[in-house]
Design a protein around this motif. Structure first.
Motif, PDB file in Angstrom:
ATOM      1  N   SER A  89     -40.864  33.569 -53.775  1.00  0.00           N
ATOM      2  CA  SER A  89     -40.535  33.439 -55.098  1.00  0.00           C
ATOM      3  C   SER A  89     -39.060  33.304 -55.439  1.00  0.00           C
ATOM      4  O   SER A  89     -38.300  33.324 -54.367  1.00  0.00           O
ATOM      5  CB  SER A  89     -40.896  35.048 -55.783  1.00  0.00           C
ATOM      6  OG  SER A  89     -39.759  36.058 -55.285  1.00  0.00           O
ATOM      7  N   ASN A  90     -38.716  32.806 -56.511  1.00  0.00           N
ATOM      8  CA  ASN A  90     -37.437  32.858 -56.795  1.00  0.00           C
ATOM      9  C   ASN A  90     -36.478  34.001 -56.320  1.00  0.00           C
ATOM     10  O   ASN A  90     -35.488  33.879 -55.788  1.00  0.00           O
ATOM     11  CB  ASN A  90     -37.207  32.197 -58.356  1.00  0.00           C
ATOM     12  CG  ASN A  90     -37.520  31.016 -58.703  1.00  0.00           C
ATOM     13  OD1 ASN A  90     -37.822  30.284 -57.810  1.00  0.00           O
ATOM     14  ND2 ASN A  90     -37.678  30.956 -60.199  1.00  0.00           N
ATOM     15  N   ALA A  91     -36.774  34.970 -56.761  1.00  0.00           N
ATOM     16  CA  ALA A  91     -36.191  36.129 -56.523  1.00  0.00           C
ATOM     17  C   ALA A  91     -36.171  36.438 -54.917  1.00  0.00           C
ATOM     18  O   ALA A  91     -34.901  36.717 -54.420  1.00  0.00           O
ATOM     19  CB  ALA A  91     -36.770  37.659 -57.180  1.00  0.00           C
ATOM     20  N   GLU A  92     -36.934  36.221 -54.318  1.00  0.00           N
ATOM     21  CA  GLU A  92     -36.953  36.035 -52.783  1.00  0.00           C
ATOM     22  C   GLU A  92     -35.593  35.336 -52.128  1.00  0.00           C
ATOM     23  O   GLU A  92     -35.103  35.572 -51.255  1.00  0.00           O
ATOM     24  CB  GLU A  92     -37.997  36.170 -51.913  1.00  0.00           C
ATOM     25  CG  GLU A  92     -39.286  37.225 -52.432  1.00  0.00           C
ATOM     26  CD  GLU A  92     -40.624  36.913 -51.972  1.00  0.00           C
ATOM     27  OE1 GLU A  92     -41.274  37.818 -51.350  1.00  0.00           O
ATOM     28  OE2 GLU A  92     -40.994  35.837 -52.085  1.00  0.00           O
ATOM     29  N   VAL A  93     -35.901  33.991 -52.532  1.00  0.00           N
ATOM     30  CA  VAL A  93     -34.939  33.082 -52.321  1.00  0.00           C
ATOM     31  C   VAL A  93     -33.359  33.377 -52.720  1.00  0.00           C
ATOM     32  O   VAL A  93     -32.675  33.426 -51.706  1.00  0.00           O
ATOM     33  CB  VAL A  93     -35.175  31.524 -52.789  1.00  0.00           C
ATOM     34  CG1 VAL A  93     -34.138  30.603 -52.496  1.00  0.00           C
ATOM     35  CG2 VAL A  93     -36.664  31.028 -52.419  1.00  0.00           C
ATOM     36  N   ARG A  94     -33.441  33.806 -53.888  1.00  0.00           N
ATOM     37  CA  ARG A  94     -31.842  34.192 -54.293  1.00  0.00           C
ATOM     38  C   ARG A  94     -31.423  35.310 -53.540  1.00  0.00           C
ATOM     39  O   ARG A  94     -30.317  35.535 -53.267  1.00  0.00           O
ATOM     40  CB  ARG A  94     -31.878  34.379 -55.659  1.00  0.00           C
ATOM     41  CG  ARG A  94     -32.280  33.103 -56.591  1.00  0.00           C
ATOM     42  CD  ARG A  94     -32.518  33.443 -57.936  1.00  0.00           C
ATOM     43  NE  ARG A  94     -32.649  32.402 -58.600  1.00  0.00           N
ATOM     44  CZ  ARG A  94     -32.493  32.218 -60.135  1.00  0.00           C
ATOM     45  NH1 ARG A  94     -31.875  33.236 -60.871  1.00  0.00           N
ATOM     46  NH2 ARG A  94     -32.647  31.076 -60.587  1.00  0.00           N
ATOM     47  N   ALA A  95     -32.254  36.302 -53.291  1.00  0.00           N
ATOM     48  CA  ALA A  95     -31.979  37.604 -52.559  1.00  0.00           C
ATOM     49  C   ALA A  95     -31.280  37.341 -50.980  1.00  0.00           C
ATOM     50  O   ALA A  95     -30.393  37.617 -50.456  1.00  0.00           O
ATOM     51  CB  ALA A  95     -33.059  38.529 -52.388  1.00  0.00           C
ATOM     52  N   ARG A  96     -31.985  36.346 -50.347  1.00  0.00           N
ATOM     53  CA  ARG A  96     -31.597  36.043 -48.865  1.00  0.00           C
ATOM     54  C   ARG A  96     -30.365  35.171 -49.091  1.00  0.00           C
ATOM     55  O   ARG A  96     -29.472  35.351 -48.127  1.00  0.00           O
ATOM     56  CB  ARG A  96     -32.692  35.549 -48.118  1.00  0.00           C
ATOM     57  CG  ARG A  96     -33.291  34.199 -48.590  1.00  0.00           C
ATOM     58  CD  ARG A  96     -34.496  33.723 -47.276  1.00  0.00           C
ATOM     59  NE  ARG A  96     -35.374  32.637 -47.958  1.00  0.00           N
ATOM     60  CZ  ARG A  96     -35.038  31.532 -47.775  1.00  0.00           C
ATOM     61  NH1 ARG A  96     -33.959  31.098 -47.375  1.00  0.00           N
ATOM     62  NH2 ARG A  96     -35.934  30.627 -48.290  1.00  0.00           N
ATOM     63  N   GLY A  97     -30.329  34.181 -49.912  1.00  0.00           N
ATOM     64  CA  GLY A  97     -28.965  33.427 -50.129  1.00  0.00           C
ATOM     65  C   GLY A  97     -27.875  34.215 -50.546  1.00  0.00           C
ATOM     66  O   GLY A  97     -26.791  34.034 -49.974  1.00  0.00           O
ATOM     67  N   LEU A  98     -28.004  35.180 -51.321  1.00  0.00           N
ATOM     68  CA  LEU A  98     -26.875  36.063 -51.764  1.00  0.00           C
ATOM     69  C   LEU A  98     -26.520  36.964 -50.737  1.00  0.00           C
ATOM     70  O   LEU A  98     -25.201  37.253 -50.647  1.00  0.00           O
ATOM     71  CB  LEU A  98     -27.293  36.912 -53.174  1.00  0.00           C
ATOM     72  CG  LEU A  98     -27.414  36.014 -54.449  1.00  0.00           C
ATOM     73  CD1 LEU A  98     -27.720  36.844 -55.590  1.00  0.00           C
ATOM     74  CD2 LEU A  98     -26.050  35.450 -54.788  1.00  0.00           C
ATOM     75  N   SER A  99     -27.269  37.454 -49.854  1.00  0.00           N
ATOM     76  CA  SER A  99     -27.033  38.155 -48.808  1.00  0.00           C
ATOM     77  C   SER A  99     -26.238  37.477 -47.921  1.00  0.00           C
ATOM     78  O   SER A  99     -25.260  37.842 -47.362  1.00  0.00           O
ATOM     79  CB  SER A  99     -28.430  38.534 -47.943  1.00  0.00           C
ATOM     80  OG  SER A  99     -28.272  39.150 -46.514  1.00  0.00           O
ATOM     81  N   ALA A 100     -26.351  36.217 -47.682  1.00  0.00           N
ATOM     82  CA  ALA A 100     -25.672  35.279 -46.832  1.00  0.00           C
ATOM     83  C   ALA A 100     -24.108  35.213 -47.411  1.00  0.00           C
ATOM     84  O   ALA A 100     -23.212  35.318 -46.798  1.00  0.00           O
ATOM     85  CB  ALA A 100     -26.163  34.092 -46.269  1.00  0.00           C
ATOM     86  N   ILE A 101     -23.941  34.729 -48.663  1.00  0.00           N
ATOM     87  CA  ILE A 101     -22.764  34.619 -49.331  1.00  0.00           C
ATOM     88  C   ILE A 101     -21.906  35.938 -49.456  1.00  0.00           C
ATOM     89  O   ILE A 101     -20.892  35.865 -49.139  1.00  0.00           O
ATOM     90  CB  ILE A 101     -23.236  34.042 -50.686  1.00  0.00           C
ATOM     91  CG1 ILE A 101     -23.724  32.575 -50.667  1.00  0.00           C
ATOM     92  CG2 ILE A 101     -21.781  34.165 -51.522  1.00  0.00           C
ATOM     93  CD1 ILE A 101     -24.071  31.952 -51.798  1.00  0.00           C
ATOM     94  N   ASN A 102     -22.708  36.939 -49.577  1.00  0.00           N
ATOM     95  CA  ASN A 102     -21.846  38.216 -49.755  1.00  0.00           C
ATOM     96  C   ASN A 102     -21.375  38.692 -48.298  1.00  0.00           C
ATOM     97  O   ASN A 102     -20.379  39.453 -48.331  1.00  0.00           O
ATOM     98  CB  ASN A 102     -22.729  39.149 -50.354  1.00  0.00           C
ATOM     99  CG  ASN A 102     -22.726  39.109 -51.847  1.00  0.00           C
ATOM    100  OD1 ASN A 102     -22.132  38.848 -52.533  1.00  0.00           O
ATOM    101  ND2 ASN A 102     -23.883  39.481 -52.354  1.00  0.00           N
ATOM    102  N   GLU A 103     -22.108  38.450 -47.380  1.00  0.00           N
ATOM    103  CA  GLU A 103     -21.544  38.737 -45.982  1.00  0.00           C
ATOM    104  C   GLU A 103     -20.320  37.762 -45.457  1.00  0.00           C
ATOM    105  O   GLU A 103     -19.356  38.145 -44.974  1.00  0.00           O
ATOM    106  CB  GLU A 103     -22.615  38.427 -44.901  1.00  0.00           C
ATOM    107  CG  GLU A 103     -22.280  38.762 -43.479  1.00  0.00           C
ATOM    108  CD  GLU A 103     -23.340  38.398 -42.591  1.00  0.00           C
ATOM    109  OE1 GLU A 103     -23.323  37.550 -41.603  1.00  0.00           O
ATOM    110  OE2 GLU A 103     -24.704  39.098 -42.779  1.00  0.00           O
ATOM    111  N   TRP A 104     -20.522  36.394 -45.914  1.00  0.00           N
ATOM    112  CA  TRP A 104     -19.216  35.402 -45.825  1.00  0.00           C
ATOM    113  C   TRP A 104     -18.046  36.131 -46.587  1.00  0.00           C
ATOM    114  O   TRP A 104     -16.837  35.742 -45.995  1.00  0.00           O
ATOM    115  CB  TRP A 104     -19.714  34.040 -46.133  1.00  0.00           C
ATOM    116  CG  TRP A 104     -20.714  33.677 -45.437  1.00  0.00           C
ATOM    117  CD1 TRP A 104     -21.275  33.705 -44.175  1.00  0.00           C
ATOM    118  CD2 TRP A 104     -21.603  32.584 -46.010  1.00  0.00           C
ATOM    119  NE1 TRP A 104     -22.346  33.033 -43.972  1.00  0.00           N
ATOM    120  CE2 TRP A 104     -22.695  32.542 -44.786  1.00  0.00           C
ATOM    121  CE3 TRP A 104     -21.720  31.713 -47.116  1.00  0.00           C
ATOM    122  CZ2 TRP A 104     -23.645  31.188 -45.070  1.00  0.00           C
ATOM    123  CZ3 TRP A 104     -22.826  30.854 -47.174  1.00  0.00           C
ATOM    124  CH2 TRP A 104     -23.721  30.799 -46.239  1.00  0.00           C
TER     125      TRP A 104
END
Length: 193
Positions: free
Chosen positions: A115-130
């Motif tokens: 889902s869009n929500a799943e894709v966005r969640a993992r992407g935001l997780s990476a960005i927030n970590e960076w």
């Protein structure tokens, strides 16, 4: 902080109109030429990137290697959270095939489509970590079309919805805890390829 967003170069499946998803398809000759074209462009511009990071799928990783090598900057360890959307049973199919088998709403009907929500969640997780790990570094991120479209829509909602082209180049700047687009879906370097 700046984040550059790059879609990988072309593959045989791109040229055949097949959805790749997380199927690990290599760059083809056109994709290699495209990656070299962006690397050449970036080498002529002011150096703003401190490191390159990519999806662990080979088409993105190979694109990132070409760019990092040309710019003489570190290629960080591949990041699985930057993978393309998982398309489940749809991977490897062309549009006509999808419409015949599942109809025009195949994304909702076919088994296993992330889902869009799943894709966005993992992407935001990476960005927030960076943001925490590299607050003073500018990262060039090499990923995939559907993934990048979802991330840009999530963090820059005022962007025009566009198809993210192979080897497109976008730049987002973090100011006052908000991402601001500096460049969006640019492919001018491909005119020279």
């Amino acid at each position: 902080m700046l984040i550059g967003l790059v879609r990988h170069g072309k593959t045989d499946w791109n040229e055949q109109g097949k959805i790749q998803g997380q199927t690990d398809i290599p760059l083809n000759e056109v994709g290699i030429v495209q990656a070299k074209a962006l690397a050449e462009r970036l080498s002529r511009e002011d150096q703003i990137w401190d490191a390159v990071i990519s999806s662990d799928l080979q088409r993105a990783h190979a694109t990132a290697q070409i760019i990092a090598s040309k710019l003489n900057i570190p290629l960080l360890e591949s990041e699985p959270r930057l993978r393309e959307r998982y398309f489940g049973e749809v991977e490897g199919t062309r549009e006509q095939e999808r419409h015949e088998r599942w109809g025009t709403n195949w994304r909702e009907v076919a088994e296993g489509v992330e889902s869009n929500a799943e894709v966005r969640a993992r992407g935001l997780s990476a960005i927030n970590e960076w943001k925490l790990k590299y607050p003073k570094r500018n990262l060039l991120v090499v990923s995939h079309g559907s993934f990048l479209a979802q991330i840009m829509e999530e963090i820059c909602s005022d962007l025009e919805d566009q198809y993210i082209s192979n080897l497109s180049y976008s730049i987002l700047e973090l100011r006052d805890e908000k991402w601001h687009p500096q460049l969006y879906n640019c492919t001018i370097h491909l005119n020279e390829a």
